[in-house]
Scaffold this motif. Structure first.
Motif, PDB file in Angstrom:
ATOM      1  N   MET A 164      42.452  78.759  44.581  1.00 48.59           N
ATOM      2  CA  MET A 164      41.220  78.159  45.084  1.00 48.59           C
ATOM      3  C   MET A 164      41.480  77.337  46.341  1.00 48.59           C
ATOM      4  O   MET A 164      40.728  77.417  47.322  1.00 48.59           O
ATOM      5  N   ARG A 165      42.565  76.550  46.329  1.00 48.22           N
ATOM      6  CA  ARG A 165      42.881  75.754  47.520  1.00 48.22           C
ATOM      7  C   ARG A 165      43.150  76.667  48.722  1.00 48.22           C
ATOM      8  O   ARG A 165      42.768  76.353  49.855  1.00 48.22           O
ATOM      9  N   THR A 166      43.784  77.787  48.473  1.00 51.20           N
ATOM     10  CA  THR A 166      44.058  78.722  49.571  1.00 51.20           C
ATOM     11  C   THR A 166      42.761  79.299  50.127  1.00 51.20           C
ATOM     12  O   THR A 166      42.579  79.412  51.353  1.00 51.20           O
ATOM     13  N   MET A 167      41.833  79.671  49.230  1.00 54.73           N
ATOM     14  CA  MET A 167      40.555  80.221  49.701  1.00 54.73           C
ATOM     15  C   MET A 167      39.750  79.180  50.459  1.00 54.73           C
ATOM     16  O   MET A 167      38.992  79.512  51.381  1.00 54.73           O
ATOM     17  N   LEU A 168      39.898  77.910  50.080  1.00 55.88           N
ATOM     18  CA  LEU A 168      39.173  76.850  50.773  1.00 55.88           C
ATOM     19  C   LEU A 168      39.776  76.544  52.147  1.00 55.88           C
ATOM     20  O   LEU A 168      39.069  76.131  53.067  1.00 55.88           O
ATOM     21  N   ASP A 169      41.090  76.726  52.274  1.00 49.83           N
ATOM     22  CA  ASP A 169      41.787  76.305  53.487  1.00 49.83           C
ATOM     23  C   ASP A 169      41.999  77.423  54.495  1.00 49.83           C
ATOM     24  O   ASP A 169      42.186  77.170  55.691  1.00 49.83           O
ATOM     25  N   ARG A 170      41.986  78.693  54.042  1.00 48.37           N
ATOM     26  CA  ARG A 170      42.356  79.784  54.941  1.00 48.37           C
ATOM     27  C   ARG A 170      41.195  80.743  55.146  1.00 48.37           C
ATOM     28  O   ARG A 170      40.268  80.813  54.351  1.00 48.37           O
ATOM     29  N   GLU A 171      41.344  81.494  56.191  1.00 48.03           N
ATOM     30  CA  GLU A 171      40.397  82.570  56.455  1.00 48.03           C
ATOM     31  C   GLU A 171      40.881  83.835  55.749  1.00 48.03           C
ATOM     32  O   GLU A 171      42.071  84.046  55.552  1.00 48.03           O
ATOM     33  N   VAL A 172      39.920  84.647  55.336  1.00 48.14           N
ATOM     34  CA  VAL A 172      40.283  85.937  54.749  1.00 48.14           C
ATOM     35  C   VAL A 172      40.722  86.885  55.874  1.00 48.14           C
ATOM     36  O   VAL A 172      40.286  86.694  57.033  1.00 48.14           O
ATOM     37  N   PRO A 173      41.562  87.870  55.598  1.00 49.34           N
ATOM     38  CA  PRO A 173      42.067  88.284  54.280  1.00 49.34           C
ATOM     39  C   PRO A 173      43.155  87.367  53.737  1.00 49.34           C
ATOM     40  O   PRO A 173      43.861  86.697  54.501  1.00 49.34           O
ATOM     41  N   ILE A 174      43.301  87.364  52.408  1.00 51.34           N
ATOM     42  CA  ILE A 174      44.268  86.512  51.723  1.00 51.34           C
ATOM     43  C   ILE A 174      45.099  87.375  50.779  1.00 51.34           C
ATOM     44  O   ILE A 174      44.555  88.125  49.968  1.00 51.34           O
ATOM     45  N   TYR A 175      46.396  87.268  50.921  1.00 51.60           N
ATOM     46  CA  TYR A 175      47.331  87.929  50.003  1.00 51.60           C
ATOM     47  C   TYR A 175      48.420  86.908  49.645  1.00 51.60           C
ATOM     48  O   TYR A 175      49.342  86.688  50.435  1.00 51.60           O
ATOM     49  N   ILE A 176      48.290  86.275  48.510  1.00 49.85           N
ATOM     50  CA  ILE A 176      49.233  85.225  48.130  1.00 49.85           C
ATOM     51  C   ILE A 176      49.686  85.423  46.689  1.00 49.85           C
ATOM     52  O   ILE A 176      48.989  86.005  45.856  1.00 49.85           O
ATOM     53  N   VAL A 177      50.878  84.886  46.391  1.00 47.58           N
ATOM     54  CA  VAL A 177      51.397  84.806  45.031  1.00 47.58           C
ATOM     55  C   VAL A 177      51.804  83.352  44.801  1.00 47.58           C
ATOM     56  O   VAL A 177      52.357  82.704  45.701  1.00 47.58           O
ATOM     57  N   CYS A 178      51.496  82.823  43.615  1.00 47.13           N
ATOM     58  CA  CYS A 178      51.642  81.382  43.352  1.00 47.13           C
ATOM     59  C   CYS A 178      52.505  81.150  42.114  1.00 47.13           C
ATOM     60  O   CYS A 178      51.990  81.171  40.991  1.00 47.13           O
ATOM     61  N   PRO A 179      53.814  80.946  42.262  1.00 44.93           N
ATOM     62  CA  PRO A 179      54.648  80.576  41.120  1.00 44.93           C
ATOM     63  C   PRO A 179      54.707  79.059  40.963  1.00 44.93           C
ATOM     64  O   PRO A 179      54.618  78.321  41.949  1.00 44.93           O
ATOM     65  N   GLY A 180      54.866  78.574  39.736  1.00 41.22           N
ATOM     66  CA  GLY A 180      54.990  77.138  39.555  1.00 41.22           C
ATOM     67  C   GLY A 180      54.839  76.689  38.118  1.00 41.22           C
ATOM     68  O   GLY A 180      54.567  77.484  37.207  1.00 41.22           O
ATOM     69  N   LYS A 181      55.012  75.374  37.927  1.00 38.77           N
ATOM     70  CA  LYS A 181      54.906  74.765  36.596  1.00 38.77           C
ATOM     71  C   LYS A 181      53.447  74.550  36.220  1.00 38.77           C
ATOM     72  O   LYS A 181      52.610  74.245  37.075  1.00 38.77           O
ATOM     73  N   VAL A 182      53.181  74.681  34.937  1.00 37.92           N
ATOM     74  CA  VAL A 182      51.865  74.339  34.389  1.00 37.92           C
ATOM     75  C   VAL A 182      52.084  73.565  33.095  1.00 37.92           C
ATOM     76  O   VAL A 182      53.166  73.593  32.514  1.00 37.92           O
ATOM     77  N   TYR A 183      51.035  72.884  32.650  1.00 43.98           N
ATOM     78  CA  TYR A 183      51.167  71.943  31.533  1.00 43.98           C
ATOM     79  C   TYR A 183      50.075  72.187  30.499  1.00 43.98           C
ATOM     80  O   TYR A 183      48.902  72.349  30.848  1.00 43.98           O
ATOM     81  N   ARG A 184      50.478  72.197  29.248  1.00 42.96           N
ATOM     82  CA  ARG A 184      49.532  72.308  28.140  1.00 42.96           C
ATOM     83  C   ARG A 184      49.972  71.364  27.027  1.00 42.96           C
ATOM     84  O   ARG A 184      51.160  71.045  26.893  1.00 42.96           O
ATOM     85  N   ALA A 185      49.025  70.953  26.206  1.00 42.92           N
ATOM     86  CA  ALA A 185      49.338  70.079  25.071  1.00 42.92           C
ATOM     87  C   ALA A 185      49.805  70.925  23.892  1.00 42.92           C
ATOM     88  O   ALA A 185      49.159  70.996  22.848  1.00 42.92           O
ATOM     89  N   ASP A 186      50.955  71.588  24.065  1.00 46.18           N
ATOM     90  CA  ASP A 186      51.522  72.454  23.033  1.00 46.18           C
ATOM     91  C   ASP A 186      52.760  71.808  22.429  1.00 46.18           C
ATOM     92  O   ASP A 186      53.484  71.046  23.094  1.00 46.18           O
ATOM     93  N   GLU A 187      53.018  72.121  21.166  1.00 44.35           N
ATOM     94  CA  GLU A 187      54.237  71.676  20.513  1.00 44.35           C
ATOM     95  C   GLU A 187      55.400  72.556  20.964  1.00 44.35           C
ATOM     96  O   GLU A 187      55.240  73.739  21.251  1.00 44.35           O
TER      97      GLU A 187
END
Length: 369
Positions: free
Chosen positions: A195-218
């Motif tokens: 979403m941040r990429t679509m807000l900041d850049r002009e199309v066309p857009i071809y991106i891949v986004c690796p990274g950490k995410v967080y959940r309230a899991d045991e």
């Protein structure tokens, strides 16, 4: 009154006789000469100069002599001890010099050889796999995009068409940051980067986004509260579901070799239509389906393993980013890095991935297919 008796028998006890003392000195010198290491010489020193040595025991016999004979006996004992100590000192220097020369030869270091000042580490399998997956897309002309892990609620949920009553927005799944009035949370997926990429850049857009995410899991064998995802986004003119299928098949082959994929209809708020991506079981290759004689624990005898979700970008998401859905279309996908790693390397327990054991990292990175 009678005077002191000066008539006495000067016969001494055997250990104090000249011949006996000479024998003790000779035995001590012989023992020192036979010692070839510092440890051997220490044992000889204790045996011939210690509290229980023959000379020490002989010295105790002086007290049994008449007063007039003690001086001469003490001188003989002192001379014998001095001779032994001098021999010990000379031999100690010889033994230490010889042992030092032996150590210099046996433990010689060739300083011209390459060496490691620090023990070698290993790239963590999660990091290494994210890099490899990113390289697959970079080779296709895509870009790797990143974003903050502490994210605004609007970017993480609202802009992605996840309505306020959606279960994922409740406290039991999402980790909100205090003060709660700031509406800031630890991102639950890497879709906010899209979403941040679509807000900041002009199309066309071809991106891949690796990274950490967080959940309230045991923390258990199949869940961790902090894990990793890789998501992709393509927005351009004329993008169809077929482009999505081809992209994921290419990624699957790059990760697992020749493997079949399939897509099952599913629902995600930010894509429409949506699908789950399955991989053909790499253990049984579907042979366990309907065959009770050959059960497969990996796929539960279903022949397929769930890998991730995907779909065509929902027009509402495009509008939220200021992109006209009548002109542009796109697709998005996402899958867990840990799950991909487990498939590639047969890792059975996710807890091994977070304990920091370098043996685990070396074994997986060395044996990655």
């Amino acid at each position: 009154m009678s005077g002191p008796n000066t008539n006495y028998d000067p016969v001494e006890t055997t250990p104090l006789q000249v011949e006996a003392l000479e024998q003790m000195v000779a035995e001590a010198k012989a023992a020192f000469a036979q010692a070839v290491t510092v440890a051997d010489l220490k044992a000889a020193r204790i045996a011939h100069t210690g509290d229980r040595s023959p000379l020490a025991l002989a010295n105790r016999e002086i007290g049994a002599l008449p007063p007039q004979a003690r001086k001469e006996a003490g001188q003989r004992i002192g001379k014998a001890r001095g001779e032994v100590n001098q021999a010990l000192k000379v031999r100690d220097e010889e033994v230490r010099a010889a042992e030092l020369q032996r150590v210099l030869v046996e433990e010689r270091i060739d300083v011209s050889l390459p060496t490691e000042i620090q023990p070698r580490g290993a790239v963590h399998p999660i990091t290494g796999l994210m890099d490899r997956m990113g390289e697959v897309f970079v080779a296709m002309g895509w870009e790797v995009a990143e974003g903050p892990e502490a994210e605004a609620e609007w970017v993480n949920f609202d802009a992605l068409n996840i309505h306020p009553d959606h279960p994922a927005r409740q406290m039991q799944d999402t980790l909100y940051l205090e003060p709660l009035e700031t509406n800031t949370l630890l991102r639950t997926h890497t879709s906010p980067v899209q979403m941040r990429t679509m807000l900041d850049r002009e199309v066309p857009i071809y991106i891949v986004c690796p990274g950490k995410v967080y959940r309230a899991d045991e923390l258990d064998a199949t869940h961790v509260p902090v894990f990793h995802q890789i998501e992709g986004l393509c927005v351009d003119k004329g993008i169809t579901f077929a482009h999505l299928r081809g992209t994921l098949e290419h990624l699957a082959k790059a990760m697992f070799g020749e493997v079949r994929t399939r897509m099952r209809p599913n629902y995600f708020p930010f894509t429409e239509p949506s699908a789950e991506v399955d991989l053909e079981c790499f253990v049984c290759h579907g042979e366990s389906v309907g065959n009770p004689d050959r059960p497969c624990r990996t796929c539960n005898s279903e022949g397929w393993i769930e890998w991730g979700g995907c779909g065509v970008v929902n027009p509402r998401v495009l509008r939220a980013a200021g992109i006209d859905p009548e002109v542009y279309s796109g697709f998005a996908f996402g899958m867990g890095i840990e799950r991909t790693l487990m498939f590639r390397n047969d890792a059975a327990d996710m807890r091994d991935m977070v304990e920091g054991d370098i043996r685990f990292s070396r074994s997986l990175m060395g044996g990655a297919r």
